[in-house]
Design an enzyme around this catalytic site. Structure first.
Site, PDB file in Angstrom:
ATOM      1  N   LYS A 195      77.052  60.873  32.043  1.00 31.81           N
ATOM      2  CA  LYS A 195      76.485  59.617  31.532  1.00 31.81           C
ATOM      3  C   LYS A 195      75.164  59.935  30.849  1.00 31.81           C
ATOM      4  O   LYS A 195      74.249  60.486  31.463  1.00 31.81           O
ATOM      5  CB  LYS A 195      76.273  58.635  32.676  1.00 31.81           C
ATOM      6  CG  LYS A 195      75.625  57.334  32.214  1.00 31.81           C
ATOM      7  CD  LYS A 195      75.597  56.296  33.305  1.00 31.81           C
ATOM      8  CE  LYS A 195      74.899  55.037  32.830  1.00 31.81           C
ATOM      9  NZ  LYS A 195      74.864  54.000  33.858  1.00 31.81           N
ATOM     10  N   LYS A 248      80.438  58.786  29.122  1.00 29.47           N
ATOM     11  CA  LYS A 248      79.863  57.523  28.677  1.00 29.47           C
ATOM     12  C   LYS A 248      78.572  57.766  27.913  1.00 29.47           C
ATOM     13  O   LYS A 248      77.735  58.515  28.418  1.00 29.47           O
ATOM     14  CB  LYS A 248      79.594  56.658  29.909  1.00 29.47           C
ATOM     15  CG  LYS A 248      78.949  55.332  29.600  1.00 29.47           C
ATOM     16  CD  LYS A 248      78.580  54.652  30.873  1.00 29.47           C
ATOM     17  CE  LYS A 248      77.783  53.423  30.519  1.00 29.47           C
ATOM     18  NZ  LYS A 248      77.195  52.815  31.669  1.00 29.47           N
TER      19      LYS A 248
END
Ligand code: PBG
Length: 328
Positions: A195, A248
């Site tokens: 992330k 992400k």
């Protein structure tokens, strides 16, 4: 492979041939729909920076759950916006907290719907950071305890999959341990493994009311320029017990999706985040792009890069297009 023996256009010359040789297909069951839930009744507040997305109350969320089932979506992922925020995000650990209430109702009404819960403190803390602050920075090991308690509350409420998105070191192992001790050894973990500290989360922070009051998330989320480090993060999460992993955001990180796909044989998801959604919505509203076509091309590119599934605000819209295209 030279011309004129080979003519690439032979496999493009009509729609039936093109359909036959299409390399990448995806189905509604590979799309996960994020929903924002807050206390109240009959709430349906459109999020300014995310046209077509809403802050919902539990009752209006249930309507979206029903739609998700009807469309054959892979599931929903729930984000809670609590009535009260505090320094340690206690609402996230409370059996009567907003996310727990939402999960309980969703599973009671629609037992066959897959309900994933995002596990992070930022929506629940008054300072907006993803964990407990000590001397102005998020304290890693103190935060692990909050995450473990919150994961247990989500599991007790009936969450099907726990998805830690905080980027603390060791959180997958800590959450796995807590779940196993609590008798939830069957509940899988979908780790937001790679992330990045991305500016594409801007609209989400309005939606979840989770922007940090001070500073940024760069001391825990990854530097957007690091792909090798992403591999290390994914590897660590799998070693700690992640059953599924996520990259992400999605579109600016398709190289990372492909590398993770090549290196690891676990289910791989990518999060087509709020900023990616809002850019398309804004351009389409101006008449600059064809929303449906751009949406399908973007989602298709994430699957082509190697994802098994995509978390996307476009999930219902895309499922409707897929239904037209391939039937169900
Ligand atoms: C953290 C979390 C965020 C998103 C999902 N989980 C925001 C952040 O890290 O600031 C972003 C999702 C999106 O932008 O759509 N709980």
């Amino acid at each position: 492979m030279s011309f004129p023996i080979h003519r690439g256009r032979r496999l493009r010359y009509n729609p039936a041939v093109r359909r036959l040789v299409r390399e990448t297909r995806f189905a509604p069951s590979q799309l996960i729909y994020p929903l924002f839930v807050r206390p109240g009744r009959g709430v349906r507040d459109e999020i300014g920076a995310m046209p077509g997305q809403y802050q919902l109350s539990v009752d209006t969320m249930l309507e979206r759950c029903e739609l998700s089932l009807e469309l054959g979506l892979g599931g929903v992922i729930l984000f809670g916006i609590p009535a009260h925020k505090d320094a340690t995000g206690t609402d996230a650990m409370d059996d009567e907290g907003i996310i727990q209430k939402a999960v309980r109702e969703a599973k009671r009404r629609f037992p066959e719907l897959l309900v994933i819960t995002d596990l992070c403190m930022c929506e629940y803390t008054d300072h907006g950071h993803c964990g407990q602050l000590v001397d102005g920075d998020v304290d890693n090991d103190a935060t692990l305890e909050l995450l473990a308690a919150s994961a247990l509350a989500q599991a007790r409420a009936g969450s099907d999959v726990i998805a830690p998105s905080d980027m603390m070191d060791g959180r997958v192992a800590r959450v796995r341990g807590a779940l196993d001790e609590g008798g939830f050894e069957k509940i899988p973990i979908l780790a937001y493994a790679a992330k990045f500290a991305s500016s594409f989360y801007g609209p989400f922070r309005e939606a979840a009311e989770s922007a940090p009051k001070q500073g940024d998330r760069k001391s825990y989320q990854m530097d957007p320029m690091n792909a090798r480090e992403a591999i290390k993060e994914v590897q660590m999460d799998i070693e700690e017990g992640a059953d599924m992993v996520m990259v992400k955001p999605a579109l600016p990180y398709l190289d990372v999706v492909t590398r993770v796909r090549e290196l690891f044989d676990v289910p791989l998801f990518a999060y087509n985040v709020s900023g990616e959604y809002s850019l398309v919505k804004a351009a389409a509203a101006n008449g600059w792009v064809d929303e449906q076509k751009v949406m399908m091309e973007m989602l298709g590119s994430i699957f082509r890069a190697g994802a098994d599934g995509v978390l996307t605000y476009f999930a219902p819209e895309a499922a409707m297009v897929l239904r037209e295209e391939y039937g169900r």
